[in-house]
Design a protein around this motif. Structure first.
Motif, PDB file in Angstrom:
ATOM      1  N   SER A 182       9.777 -12.781 -17.385  1.00 32.44           N
ATOM      2  CA  SER A 182      10.819 -13.408 -18.059  1.00 32.44           C
ATOM      3  C   SER A 182      12.147 -12.959 -17.827  1.00 32.44           C
ATOM      4  O   SER A 182      13.234 -13.697 -17.648  1.00 32.44           O
ATOM      5  N   ILE A 183      12.232 -11.406 -17.758  1.00 36.96           N
ATOM      6  CA  ILE A 183      13.647 -10.985 -17.602  1.00 36.96           C
ATOM      7  C   ILE A 183      14.119 -11.089 -16.004  1.00 36.96           C
ATOM      8  O   ILE A 183      15.476 -11.392 -15.856  1.00 36.96           O
ATOM      9  N   VAL A 184      13.256 -11.342 -15.106  1.00 32.50           N
ATOM     10  CA  VAL A 184      13.620 -11.751 -13.947  1.00 32.50           C
ATOM     11  C   VAL A 184      14.146 -13.181 -13.722  1.00 32.50           C
ATOM     12  O   VAL A 184      15.345 -13.478 -13.139  1.00 32.50           O
ATOM     13  N   GLN A 185      13.520 -13.952 -14.608  1.00 35.83           N
ATOM     14  CA  GLN A 185      14.208 -15.540 -14.684  1.00 35.83           C
ATOM     15  C   GLN A 185      15.597 -15.510 -15.264  1.00 35.83           C
ATOM     16  O   GLN A 185      16.385 -16.025 -15.010  1.00 35.83           O
ATOM     17  N   GLU A 186      15.626 -14.653 -16.340  1.00 32.52           N
ATOM     18  CA  GLU A 186      16.846 -14.724 -17.214  1.00 32.52           C
ATOM     19  C   GLU A 186      18.067 -14.123 -16.193  1.00 32.52           C
ATOM     20  O   GLU A 186      19.223 -14.482 -16.183  1.00 32.52           O
ATOM     21  N   ALA A 187      17.628 -13.029 -15.325  1.00 28.48           N
ATOM     22  CA  ALA A 187      18.549 -12.328 -14.511  1.00 28.48           C
ATOM     23  C   ALA A 187      18.964 -13.391 -13.477  1.00 28.48           C
ATOM     24  O   ALA A 187      20.189 -13.499 -13.020  1.00 28.48           O
ATOM     25  N   CYS A 188      18.042 -13.996 -12.764  1.00 24.56           N
ATOM     26  CA  CYS A 188      18.308 -15.187 -11.903  1.00 24.56           C
ATOM     27  C   CYS A 188      19.276 -16.423 -12.452  1.00 24.56           C
ATOM     28  O   CYS A 188      20.186 -16.726 -11.821  1.00 24.56           O
ATOM     29  N   GLN A 189      18.967 -16.557 -13.791  1.00 26.68           N
ATOM     30  CA  GLN A 189      19.909 -17.560 -14.193  1.00 26.68           C
ATOM     31  C   GLN A 189      21.282 -17.177 -14.564  1.00 26.68           C
ATOM     32  O   GLN A 189      22.302 -17.841 -14.493  1.00 26.68           O
ATOM     33  N   LYS A 190      21.492 -15.751 -14.838  1.00 29.95           N
ATOM     34  CA  LYS A 190      22.796 -15.207 -15.277  1.00 29.95           C
ATOM     35  C   LYS A 190      23.596 -15.073 -13.865  1.00 29.95           C
ATOM     36  O   LYS A 190      24.758 -15.409 -13.773  1.00 29.95           O
ATOM     37  N   ILE A 191      22.927 -14.917 -12.862  1.00 28.43           N
ATOM     38  CA  ILE A 191      23.578 -14.425 -11.580  1.00 28.43           C
ATOM     39  C   ILE A 191      23.645 -15.923 -10.535  1.00 28.43           C
ATOM     40  O   ILE A 191      24.104 -15.854  -9.672  1.00 28.43           O
ATOM     41  N   ALA A 192      23.123 -17.090 -10.977  1.00 29.84           N
ATOM     42  CA  ALA A 192      23.063 -18.335 -10.685  1.00 29.84           C
ATOM     43  C   ALA A 192      22.338 -18.131  -9.225  1.00 29.84           C
ATOM     44  O   ALA A 192      22.741 -18.918  -8.431  1.00 29.84           O
ATOM     45  N   ALA A 193      21.247 -17.525  -9.250  1.00 28.64           N
ATOM     46  CA  ALA A 193      20.464 -17.390  -7.800  1.00 28.64           C
ATOM     47  C   ALA A 193      19.137 -18.656  -8.111  1.00 28.64           C
ATOM     48  O   ALA A 193      17.985 -18.112  -8.548  1.00 28.64           O
ATOM     49  N   ASN A 194      19.274 -19.697  -8.112  1.00 24.44           N
ATOM     50  CA  ASN A 194      18.402 -20.796  -8.152  1.00 24.44           C
ATOM     51  C   ASN A 194      17.038 -20.606  -7.297  1.00 24.44           C
ATOM     52  O   ASN A 194      15.934 -21.028  -7.583  1.00 24.44           O
ATOM     53  N   LYS A 195      17.498 -20.387  -5.855  1.00 20.49           N
ATOM     54  CA  LYS A 195      16.421 -20.378  -4.955  1.00 20.49           C
ATOM     55  C   LYS A 195      15.703 -18.924  -5.204  1.00 20.49           C
ATOM     56  O   LYS A 195      14.439 -19.076  -4.994  1.00 20.49           O
ATOM     57  N   ALA A 196      16.286 -17.992  -5.698  1.00 22.88           N
ATOM     58  CA  ALA A 196      15.467 -16.595  -5.791  1.00 22.88           C
ATOM     59  C   ALA A 196      14.652 -16.734  -7.140  1.00 22.88           C
ATOM     60  O   ALA A 196      13.594 -16.155  -7.143  1.00 22.88           O
ATOM     61  N   SER A 197      15.147 -17.592  -7.938  1.00 21.02           N
ATOM     62  CA  SER A 197      14.265 -17.884  -9.123  1.00 21.02           C
ATOM     63  C   SER A 197      13.101 -18.389  -8.950  1.00 21.02           C
ATOM     64  O   SER A 197      11.976 -18.089  -9.312  1.00 21.02           O
ATOM     65  N   GLN A 198      13.215 -19.553  -7.962  1.00 22.39           N
ATOM     66  CA  GLN A 198      11.818 -20.177  -7.570  1.00 22.39           C
ATOM     67  C   GLN A 198      11.026 -19.140  -6.771  1.00 22.39           C
ATOM     68  O   GLN A 198       9.712 -19.249  -7.127  1.00 22.39           O
ATOM     69  N   GLU A 199      11.556 -18.338  -5.719  1.00 25.75           N
ATOM     70  CA  GLU A 199      10.720 -17.209  -4.978  1.00 25.75           C
ATOM     71  C   GLU A 199      10.095 -16.505  -5.839  1.00 25.75           C
ATOM     72  O   GLU A 199       8.750 -16.091  -5.629  1.00 25.75           O
TER      73      GLU A 199
END
Length: 728
Positions: free
Chosen positions: A438-455
């Motif tokens: 959950s915190i990794v997905q929230e961090a990716c959302q904050k920094i707009a890292a959509n590709k990293a979120s999927q990875e």
């Protein structure tokens, strides 16, 4: 001659001859045999004489064999039974005397009958452990007053601190804080000195009742009494953690830092992972909940900055102790620090969450660090954060006076210590689970890292790596990332495969996030089709339709720039059973939730207003279809009927809610009055009741869907006409 043991043994065997010749051997014995052999012969002869007694009378023989007639008589059996009874009675009386002799006078607050009952119970409870077990069992039955009387009486003759602890714990579990403190003070007056477990139970119980007035003051008084010179119990880290928990729940940071400042650096009283988790969570709650009234955006950012710096300094101490193997880091501690960073105002704080996960869990970063040359070389888009204050958009170059380290260096991966082959790496990395996901997905959302979120999602949920099974909260964070990316197709796939397909029960908020993804992706040709699938899933999984999801869908259908006549007809077809569900929830023409639990949930308050707003938005979908050239004029009458029925229903609901009919009409027709609508040939309000569906119509397909038939050429003609000219 007989120097070895084997030779001596053979000589002794040779002496084993009939006893008739034994005296000859004894007479001829030489000093070479020694005295051991002579003693052996004499012992054998004496035992033979004893084994065969002579001149015994028959009575003596019966006595030796235990066969005397008296021993078999009933008189002997009766004497033996009375003897055992006397011994048993004397023992019981002695124990009862020991237990009941020091009771003293009866307490005037107790009745005579209660006094006698407690005495009978206490007669059979001679051991403190038996007493504590009995007290705990009776407390579960709700007999707190009786057990308090029993423990008071038992305190005169034994140390029963455990029983007093059970009573204190029972009162704290029942939210009777004052009664628990009275029992605590009473046990000290009765020379029942509290032990370490007493203070642990008391402080933990006070933290569980932190919402009660005055609990913080009482908890601090109990905790600081452990450090008094006359205290028999030394404070441990367990007591400190319980006191910190009370301060954290009371949102009193001054009291929390006062307790934390007395924690020793080393030893059994040093801070552990629970201590750090409690303090970090308290800092985060203070930043979110203790905002001053009238605080500006710049002041809020500065206050959050101070809290983040405190957490970063604490993390340096945590990593130092972890590296020295003095502390074990678990996932709760990592996620507590990660959620504190997500509260910060700087993009650097959000990006450091991924570095934190890499440092403590050995999960590599899938996106370069913010502000590094590698990130610039990767051609990643710049982070757009319009909500971040101007002074927080750039990193400062210090964490404390005299330090020049770059912000975020405390979360870098640790290098094993040593030279050459003598490299020691005592670090034990933490195993990630759903909280980390959950915190990794929230961090990716904050920094707009959509590709990293999927990875990250694929890496952590892969059965071959970390085998994390996503829960509902993980799916919500993933849907928010898809909403940011405007990936409506991926949102539908996630709902179908990972949520409904795996048997996870969704909530109304799940479909709200998914539907908002389609609203954000409205420029996509297939966004309305994806919204139809989401609304269909909601109808199948939720018992009652959610008005907010319905309102977002109707708003999308109304504002969809690429909508055709067939798209709007399909949208109204999907909305038809939803309208029925909302009508039942509003309590008009349907069942309300009664005592038997049958029927739709009756909406009240804000939820009722949301349902009315959803019906008004559905009314707007009818308006767009009827006031445009998306369908032919001869195909509009069925929709006019349904629109008029919905209009009459909304006016009745708004009238019952205290609004006048004219206000309702004005709200429904923003650009024209009711008279202008009637000029187009629509049914009036009094004609609505005569319009009904054919009898026996039990399926969910509306009437207009069955009546609406047109040739393919006409559809192409009107669609092309609208696409080219827009209107006629």
């Amino acid at each position: 001659m007989l120097n070895c043991r084997a030779c001596l043994w053979r000589c002794i065997q040779a002496l084993d001859v009939p006893t008739t010749n034994a005296h000859r051997l004894r007479q001829r014995a030489t000093p070479a045999f020694g005295y051991g052999q002579q003693r052996l012969l004499s012992i054998r002869r004496v035992r033979a004489v004893e084994a065969k007694p002579t001149n015994l009378t028959q009575v003596e023989r019966l006595s030796r064999r235990g066969r005397e007639p008296w021993q078999k008589s009933a008189v002997a059996a009766g004497q033996k039974q009375r003897e055992r009874a006397v011994l048993r009675r004397s023992t019981t009386n002695a124990e009862a005397t020991f237990n009941l002799s020091k009771l003293g006078k009866r307490d005037p607050s107790m009745s005579v009958s209660d006094w006698e009952r407690r005495k009978k119970e206490l007669r059979h409870l001679q051991d403190p452990l038996e007493l504590a077990t009995f007290v705990a069992k009776e407390l579960r039955k709700g007999k707190a007053t009786e057990m308090l009387q029993l423990v008071r009486m038992a305190s005169h003759s034994m140390q029963c601190v455990v029983s007093w602890n059970h009573i204190i714990d029972h009162y704290l579990a029942k939210e009777r804080v004052n009664d628990a403190l009275k029992v605590y003070n009473e046990m000290k007056k009765r020379a029942q000195f509290p032990d370490s477990y007493t203070y642990t139970i008391l402080l933990r119980g006070l933290s569980a009742n932190a919402h009660t007035s005055g609990v913080l003051t009482k908890a601090l008084s109990v905790y600081y009494s452990l450090s008094a010179p006359n205290s028999r119990v030394e404070p441990s880290i367990i007591h400190t953690n319980a006191a910190l928990r009370v301060c954290a729940r009371a949102l009193d940071m001054d009291a929390l830092w006062g307790v934390a400042g007395k924690i020793p650096e080393t030893g059994p009283g040093a801070a552990n992972k629970i201590t750090y988790v409690t303090i970090i969570n308290a800092i985060r709650q203070n930043l979110l909940l203790n905002a001053p009234i009238g605080e500006t955006e710049e002041e809020a950012a500065a206050r959050k900055e101070r809290g983040i710096i405190e957490g970063r300094r604490m993390w340096e101490d945590i990593v130092g102790r972890w590296r020295n193997a003095d502390l074990v880091i678990d996932e709760d501690l990592v996620c507590a620090m990660g959620r504190l960073l997500l509260v910060g105002s700087r993009p650097r704080d959000w990006d450091d969450v991924l570095s934190l996960v890499e440092q403590t869990m050995d999960i590599p970063r899938l996106v370069p660090r913010l502000g590094t040359s590698v990130r610039q070389e990767a051609a990643l888009p710049f982070l757009r954060a319009p909500t971040v204050p101007e002074q927080s958009r750039f990193d400062d170059d210090h964490l404390a006076p005299g330090e020049s380290s770059m912000r975020g260096d405390e979360f870098l991966s640790l290098v094993p210590q040593g030279v050459g082959g003598a490299v020691s790496n005592p670090l034990s990395y933490t195993q990630p689970s759903n909280n980390t996901l959950s915190i990794v997905q929230e961090a990716c959302q904050k920094i707009a890292a959509n590709k990293a979120s999927q990875e990250y999602w694929d890496l952590l949920t892969d059965p071959a790596t970390y085998k994390i099974v996503p829960d509902l909260n993980n799916l919500h964070t993933r849907l928010r990332n898809l909403r940011q990316k405007r990936a409506s197709a991926a949102a539908v796939k996630l709902l179908q495969e990972d949520l409904v397909g795996k048997g996870i029960e969704p909530r109304p908020g799940t479909f709200r996030i998914a539907m908002s993804t389609c609203v954000r992706d409205k420029n996509n040709h297939n966004s309305l089709k994806h919204a139809n699938q989401i609304l269909t899933l909601m109808s199948k999984t939720l018992e009652d339709a959610d008005p907010k999801v319905t309102a977002m869908y109707a708003e999308l259908a109304t504002a969809f720039p690429l909508a055709k006549g067939s798209d709007l007809v399909d949208a109204l077809t999907v909305l038809n059973p939803i309208v029925r569900s909302i009508r039942l929830q509003l309590g008009v023409g349907g069942l309300r939730k009664g005592g038997d639990g049958v029927g739709a949930v009756y909406l009240k308050g804000e939820a009722r207003q949301d349902a009315i707003a959803a019906l008004r938005k559905i009314y707007g979908v009818y308006d767009r279809l009827l006031f445009s050239n998306l369908i032919a004029e001869e195909q509009k009458p069925p929709f006019m009927v349904e629109r008029a029925r919905l209009s009459a229903f909304i006016q009745r609901i708004m009238f019952k809610s205290g609004q006048k009919g004219e206000l309702a009409k004005e709200a429904l027709h923003k650009e024209g009055s009711a008279e202008e609508v009637d000029l187009h040939g629509y049914l009036k309000e009094e004609e609505v009741e005569d319009v009904a569906e054919p009898k026996g119509q039990s399926d969910s397909i509306p009437v207009w869907k069955k009546q609406w038939t047109r040739p393919l050429e006409g559809r192409k003609h009107y669609d092309a006409k609208v696409d080219i000219h827009g209107s006629t």
